[in-house]
Design an enzyme around this catalytic site. Structure first.
Site: not given
Length: 584
Positions: A192, A232, A524
């Site tokens: 990620d 994220h 996600s």
């Protein structure tokens, strides 16, 4: 899948010597106001989009021919030497597939295409983070936490929905049960944007890390100049393995212990592949996958994707499965077909549902979908201080509000002014350069443009309602660009929107406090729930194969759609306790 927040648009500034506002046919512009800002889209080199190379070279993946019994690694070694001899810049040499990643000029590519060693040359596709939007307030307000913390306060709605506490805290005393599967001994690789390594929730959780963007051993979610990335990867990792009782700053009403991940004793492997704009290239992800395997991962969590399957990518994912790894990927957030690599036959694709087990409107669908998991308004870890806890007051009421992602923090007060759609410099009724709080109905223009418009008219804070978008307009991501000058901004639910419209002109006060967590929606967020449950199964039964783990997850899922597997929910909602009971 929409990108998280980098919708950088305009740099609007009005610097006039006079003290009164300038007016024109377009509306009012207050003097001395700077609103918004240019966002430079950054790529893997920190400056250019990922596929744009300053030297004009094209990024590609070069595959080599091999015999039936020839090891991929030996073919690749000789192929890499040949590729370098043409002048091409070799960036990665793979073990699991007979291929290298390289940057080539047109002349070098022609030489390679003519070689009998080369089977094919594939485009090195751009992939990206599959985040969607900050969590929006539900139609009904949540119940406020009790003043006295309870043992289970760290357990989020999503955690309970997937039965994780039923596995490792059956008596609900807030302490991990002795001998229960907790993820102990299982390594989960998060490919990620990196991680806030200093976040309290991850102390002792990270077994190894590598930054494939900056090519070093520091996979913090930061750029070379120290600026934070999107957060994220930090949000994804917290869903998997946030530690019990290791809470960061949760704000005035938060739980001191923070939150708990699905597999709170699992070990994390952090592979940073996304640059500051949330982009990467397929070749980088393939390198990270091989690194995950070399570090002993059992689960690979991918909340990213894009592009199309290639022979190299399909072989790479199949190799991980054959070598004992389960790859879990987010299905995508466009509401359309399942995107790649979630759609790969060797990958477990995950869609999103809300707290009421209803399909999230953005969640992609298709027969490739295997499972669904919580993906709406998911609370998880965020880089320290980049989340914000919001409180709003209006006369004698306190409507529930949620800060926009990356909103500035601080205290702001002013008269609540109707700014309509925020689509022009004349949108605010009764605007004043003395300052006010703007009420905006989103959807006509991007959030960043609406913010700039109302700030130029004098708004010192902005409240986004949840009215229906105008005909033909799509509600934009309620998030601010990471770069620029912005006013504090919040969103409110539909009930609060109705109340605010009835009290336009009243004095409003906003207080945004920096915290280490945030609510985000997207597939996600759903994928790491499944990754965490898979870690619990391997923690209980280390001898299981990836197929056995997948079979147990799918057979035990709660059927939410039509009977059996369907394209909207796959096999259904992942359930940790039920999956453990279905193990062979």
């Amino acid at each position: 899948m929409r990108h998280w927040a980098f919708v950088g648009l305009l740099a609007l500034a009005a610097c006039a010597p006079e003290s009164s506002p300038r007016t024109s046919a377009q509306g009012q512009v207050c003097p001395g106001v700077v609103a918004g800002g240019m966002t430079v889209r950054q790529g893997l080199d920190g400056n250019q989009p990922s596929r744009v190379q300053e030297d004009g070279r094209e990024p590609v993946i070069i595959r080599f021919r091999r015999g039936d019994r020839t090891q991929a690694s030996s073919v690749t070694a000789s192929g890499a030497s040949f590729t370098a001899s043409t002048g091409a810049k070799v960036g990665a040499v793979y073990r699991n597939i007979p291929a290298v990643a390289a940057r080539v000029t047109p002349e070098e590519r022609l030489l390679l295409e003519r070689s009998p060693m080369v089977e094919s040359i594939e485009a090195d596709q751009v992939w990206g983070a599959l985040g969607l939007t900050p969590g929006l307030l539900a139609p009904l307000q949540r119940q406020v936490k009790a003043v006295t913390p309870m043992p289970e306060d760290e357990y989020t709605e999503g955690l309970r929905l997937v039965q994780a506490p039923d596995v490792w805290d059956a008596d609900r005393d807030g302490v991990l049960d002795v001998g229960a599967p907790t993820g102990e001994g299982v390594r989960v690789c998060v490919i990620d944007s990196g991680l806030d390594m200093g976040h309290p929730e991850f102390q002792g959780a990270v077994a190894a890390n590598h930054d494939f963007v900056d090519e070093d051993e520091d996979a913090n979610d930061r750029g070379a100049q120290g600026q934070w990335g999107q957060g994220h990867g930090t949000h994804v990792a917290g869903i998997i393995a946030a530690r019990v009782g290791h809470g960061g700053d949760t704000g005035p009403r938060g739980t001191p212990g923070g939150m708990v991940g699905v597999a709170p004793n699992a070990s994390l492997l952090i592979a940073r592949v996304l640059d500051l704009s949330g982009q990467t290239q397929m070749s980088v992800v393939l390198s990270a996958m091989e690194w995950c395997e070399s570090q002993g991962a059992r689960v690979v969590s991918l909340s990213l994707g894009g592009g199309n399957p290639t022979r190299s990518s399909v072989e790479a994912f199949r190799a991980l499965k054959d070598h004992g790894l389960l790859v879990v990927a987010a299905a995508g957030n466009q509401g359309g077909p399942v995107l790649y690599p979630a759609s790969d036959p060797s990958v477990l694709a995950v869609g999103a549902v809300d707290a009421n087990e209803r399909r999230a409107s953005f969640s992609n669908v298709g027969m490739e979908l295997a499972l669904v998991a919580p993906g709406v308004d998911v609370l998880s870890t965020f880089p320290r201080g980049l989340g914000a806890y919001a409180e709003m007051s209006l006369d004698d009421t306190s409507p529930m509000s949620r800060s926009l992602l990356y909103s500035p923090t601080g205290d702001t007060a002013g008269r609540l002014v109707d700014c309509g759609l925020g689509d022009s410099l004349a949108s605010c009724f009764e605007a004043s350069c003395d300052g006010f709080v703007a009420y905006v109905r989103p959807g006509a223009v991007p959030v960043s443009e609406a913010m700039a418009n109302v700030m130029m008219q004098g708004a010192r804070a902005v409240v986004f309602g949840s009215d229906e978008a105008p005909a033909g307009g799509a509600v934009d991501i309620l998030s601010l660009p990471r770069i620029g000058r912005w006013a504090p901004a919040v969103s409110v639910n539909q009930a609060a929107s109705t109340m605010l419209r009835e009290r336009l002109g009243a004095d409003a006060r906003l207080s945004l406090v920096p915290v280490d967590y945030t609510h985000v929606s997207g597939t996600s967020m759903a994928a790491p729930y499944v990754s965490g449950v898979a870690a619990l199964l391997w923690s209980a039964r280390p001898e299981l194969t990836p197929q056995q783990v997948r079979d147990a997850l799918e057979a035990s899922a709660k059927d939410l759609g039509t009977g059996g597997r369907d394209p909207v929910f796959g096999h259904g909602l992942v359930r940790a306790k039920d999956a453990l009971q279905r193990l062979p």
